[in-house]
Motif scaffolding. Structure first.
Motif, short mmCIF file in Angstrom:
data_model
loop_
_atom_site.label_atom_id
_atom_site.label_comp_id
_atom_site.label_asym_id
_atom_site.label_seq_id
_atom_site.Cartn_x
_atom_site.Cartn_y
_atom_site.Cartn_z
N GLU A 1 33.01 50.77 37.53
CA GLU A 1 31.67 50.19 37.36
C GLU A 1 31.28 49.35 38.57
OE1 GLU A 1 29.39 46.84 34.61
OE2 GLU A 1 31.47 47.40 34.18
N VAL A 2 32.22 48.57 39.07
CA VAL A 2 31.95 47.69 40.22
C VAL A 2 31.97 48.49 41.51
CG1 VAL A 2 32.67 45.60 41.42
CG2 VAL A 2 33.02 45.80 38.96
N ARG A 3 32.94 49.34 41.64
CA ARG A 3 33.12 50.09 42.88
C ARG A 3 31.93 50.99 43.20
NH1 ARG A 3 38.08 54.19 42.99
NH2 ARG A 3 36.78 55.07 41.34
N SER A 4 31.29 51.53 42.15
CA SER A 4 30.22 52.50 42.35
C SER A 4 28.83 51.92 42.17
CB SER A 4 30.42 53.68 41.40
OG SER A 4 31.68 54.28 41.58
N ALA A 5 28.70 50.62 41.98
CA ALA A 5 27.38 50.02 41.77
C ALA A 5 26.46 50.32 42.96
CB ALA A 5 27.52 48.51 41.60
N PRO A 6 25.22 50.73 42.70
CA PRO A 6 24.30 51.04 43.80
C PRO A 6 24.09 49.85 44.75
CG PRO A 6 23.44 51.90 41.75
CD PRO A 6 24.64 51.07 41.39
N LEU A 7 24.06 48.64 44.21
CA LEU A 7 24.02 47.42 45.03
C LEU A 7 24.95 46.40 44.39
CD1 LEU A 7 22.96 45.56 47.27
CD2 LEU A 7 21.10 44.90 45.73
N LEU A 8 25.93 45.94 45.15
CA LEU A 8 26.89 44.96 44.65
C LEU A 8 26.74 43.67 45.44
CD1 LEU A 8 29.38 44.15 42.96
CD2 LEU A 8 30.81 45.10 44.79
N VAL A 9 26.62 42.55 44.72
CA VAL A 9 26.58 41.23 45.34
C VAL A 9 27.84 40.48 44.90
CG1 VAL A 9 25.32 39.08 45.62
CG2 VAL A 9 24.06 41.22 45.31
N LEU A 10 28.70 40.17 45.85
CA LEU A 10 29.93 39.43 45.58
C LEU A 10 29.75 38.00 46.08
CD1 LEU A 10 32.81 41.92 46.51
CD2 LEU A 10 32.07 41.21 44.23
N ASP A 11 29.72 37.06 45.17
CA ASP A 11 29.50 35.66 45.52
C ASP A 11 30.83 34.91 45.59
OD1 ASP A 11 27.89 33.43 46.11
OD2 ASP A 11 27.93 32.78 44.01
N ASP A 12 30.96 34.07 46.59
CA ASP A 12 32.14 33.19 46.74
C ASP A 12 33.44 33.94 47.01
OD1 ASP A 12 31.05 30.72 46.77
OD2 ASP A 12 31.41 30.24 44.67
N LEU A 13 33.40 34.87 47.93
CA LEU A 13 34.63 35.51 48.36
C LEU A 13 35.53 34.45 49.01
CD1 LEU A 13 36.27 38.15 48.92
CD2 LEU A 13 35.10 38.25 51.14
N GLY A 14 36.79 34.42 48.58
CA GLY A 14 37.72 33.45 49.13
C GLY A 14 38.09 32.35 48.16
N THR A 15 37.34 32.24 47.06
CA THR A 15 37.66 31.21 46.07
C THR A 15 38.60 31.74 44.99
OG1 THR A 15 35.69 31.79 44.78
CG2 THR A 15 35.48 30.02 46.41
N GLN A 16 38.90 33.05 45.04
CA GLN A 16 39.79 33.64 44.04
C GLN A 16 41.25 33.29 44.34
OE1 GLN A 16 38.26 35.33 46.46
NE2 GLN A 16 39.93 36.28 47.61
N SER A 17 42.11 33.51 43.36
CA SER A 17 43.54 33.31 43.58
C SER A 17 44.02 34.30 44.63
CB SER A 17 44.31 33.52 42.28
OG SER A 17 44.16 34.86 41.82
N ALA A 18 44.98 33.86 45.42
CA ALA A 18 45.43 34.70 46.53
C ALA A 18 46.70 35.47 46.17
CB ALA A 18 45.68 33.82 47.76
N THR A 19 46.80 35.91 44.91
CA THR A 19 47.97 36.70 44.52
C THR A 19 47.91 38.07 45.17
OG1 THR A 19 46.86 37.64 42.58
CG2 THR A 19 48.01 35.52 42.28
N PRO A 20 49.04 38.72 45.37
CA PRO A 20 49.02 40.07 45.96
C PRO A 20 48.15 41.03 45.17
CG PRO A 20 51.24 39.17 45.99
CD PRO A 20 50.42 38.21 45.20
N TRP A 21 48.19 40.93 43.81
CA TRP A 21 47.37 41.83 42.99
C TRP A 21 45.89 41.62 43.27
CZ3 TRP A 21 43.57 41.34 39.30
CH2 TRP A 21 43.29 42.48 38.53
N ALA A 22 45.46 40.35 43.32
CA ALA A 22 44.04 40.04 43.57
C ALA A 22 43.62 40.52 44.95
CB ALA A 22 43.80 38.54 43.43
#
Length: 476
Positions: free
Chosen positions: A373-394
């Motif tokens: 759903e996210v990967r194929s969205a016609p327009l994706l806006v990702l807000d606050d890249l870098g605030t997520q946990s830095a686990t290898p999975w993430a």
């Protein structure tokens, strides 16, 4: 002397047994007329001299043609493996969808027309791509149903079921050998394979699929394939054949899940929380900022407006918290939605939580479906890249997501308060690609910092000059 009334003989009443017999006789339908040509057998012999090609041959009689044709169609339907999908026809498909944006509606209508044309005259391969529930299986089944109604054979198989069908041929109590079952699928005039990519990836499964499709590729046999995967995720040997534009038409369906008819919303999108953040409500803070900061902010606003009008490639907005980058990203999404186009706005930590929730045993949505759903969205806006946990999975999931959108050149807006040097090196190399990415730094201070003065920007009293990161296109 007897009177007339006593001597007149009254008619005898019919006995009850005679009455019942007559009633039963009246209910028995008349025997159908026996065909004078075949005597009701359905076949006849032509009166031709000895030596004639038809001498002694049993010729089908016209009196049985309709029944024979119906029996043949019933046999084709049983062999097709369509089952309940026999109801999915072009007549039951809604080519304009429900509540779709104009460009999505046009895309779905085009897919419908292309599939109907293919059903009229199947040639080459047709690959239908799209997310879950977009209608690709319905269209594939409609092609099979149309061909069968025209008296042509077709087989519809879900790929995992096909592999189970072939494995079952090794059982000692099977009615036919593996070779016979494999040959029936491999050489059918029209083969429809549904959900390519959902099968197990064992060496045996991969090899059998390759043998099947390689044979049909070399023999130029009409084949319809549906998948929700990207070509990059498919076995390279199959991918090379699917990428052959001389043989294979690739059609990507943009429609969302039809089960969510009437809305293209997503439980993940938080755009509703930013409904007031539009270009009209954006404050360029003319009296508050230094000239360079004000010019920079106006320039970024103009770039964002232009991007909202015709999204292409990526737009990356960098700057400290509260500088206005989230407002501009939301304004782009709101502008697209207001003009009838879908947009998915999501905060990165929320995205990762959304994906992790798929591992919950009570989840009704698989990880693959959420991710697609996210990967194929016609327009994706990702807000606050870098605030997520830095686990290898993430980190890996974010890389997979953004790497796909980078390769597919899907419009994407990213905001971050991190410097390029702090980002994952794999993402940094993509953000620095000037052919596909515009990366802009918003140098204005936080909206919430009303005590900002020019003296704080340096000894010269001048703030940092506006800039576009090296490697990015100049601001338009």
């Amino acid at each position: 002397m007897a009177t007339a009334s006593s001597t007149r003989r009254t008619p005898d009443k019919p006995r009850s047994s005679d009455s019942g017999a007559r009633a039963r006789a009246s209910k028995v339908p008349a025997a159908p007329a026996v065909c004078g040509r075949c005597g009701g057998t359905g076949y006849y012999r032509r009166d031709v001299p000895v030596g004639h090609p038809d001498f002694g041959r049993a010729m089908p009689c016209d009196c049985q043609a309709a029944a024979q044709q119906q029996a043949r169609l019933d046999g084709l339907r049983r062999a097709s493996n369509l089952g309940m999908l026999s109801r999915q026809t072009f007549d039951t498909f809604v080519p304009d969808g429900f509540g779709l944006a104009p460009h999505v509606q046009a895309n779905l209508r085009r897919a419908f027309e292309m599939c109907r044309a293919y059903a009229e005259q199947p040639q080459g391969w047709l690959l239908l791509r799209g997310r879950y529930g977009c209608g690709k299986t319905h269209l594939a089944a409609a092609i099979a149903n149309y061909r069968i109604a025209q008296g042509h054979s077709a087989i519809f198989m879900v790929v995992p079921d096909l592999l189970d069908y072939l494995r079952a041929a090794y059982r000692p109590d099977t009615d036919s050998s593996y070779d016979e079952q494999f040959d029936a699928v491999r050489n059918v005039p029209l083969l429809i394979l549904d959900d390519l990519g959902t099968q197990s990836t064992t060496p045996w499964a991969q090899e059998k699929l390759f043998q099947l499709l390689n044979h049909r590729y070399n023999a130029l046999l009409p084949t319809v394939i549906t998948t929700n995967r990207e070509l990059e995720e498919i076995d390279p040997r199959l991918r090379s054949r699917l990428a052959d534009t001389e043989l294979c038409q690739v059609l990507t369906i943009l429609a969302p899940d039809f089960r969510q008819a009437g809305t293209e919303g997503s439980e993940l999108s938080s755009l509703c929380l930013h409904g007031d953040q539009t270009f009209e409500s954006f404050d360029t803070r003319g009296r508050e900022l230094a000239r360079d900061e004000r010019d920079n902010l106006r320039n970024v606003l103009e770039v964002a407006r232009n991007y909202a009008a015709a999204p292409q490639g990526w737009l990356v907005l960098m700057g400290e918290y509260g500088c206005g980058k989230t407002h501009l990203a939301a304004a782009i999404a709101n502008e697209r939605v207001a003009n009838g186009h879908p947009a998915l706005f999501v905060v990165v930590p929320d995205l990762l939580d959304y994906l992790r929730a798929a591992f919950n045993p009570s989840s009704t949505t698989s990880l693959d479906r959420r991710f697609d759903e996210v990967r194929s969205a016609p327009l994706l806006v990702l807000d606050d890249l870098g605030t997520q946990s830095a686990t290898p999975w993430a980190q890996e999931k974010l890389y997979q997501l953004l790497n796909h959108r980078y390769n597919a050149q899907l419009p994407t807006v990213i905001t971050t308060s991190m410097s390029l040097e702090e980002l994952d090196p794999r993402l940094r190399t993509r953000i620095l690609d000037p052919r596909r990415v515009t990366a802009l730094m918003v140098v204005a201070p936080s909206y919430h910092d009303r005590l900002h003065t020019r003296a704080q920007s340096g000894d010269t009293g001048r703030p940092k000059s506006p800039r576009t990161y090296r490697g990015s296109r100049s601001s338009r």
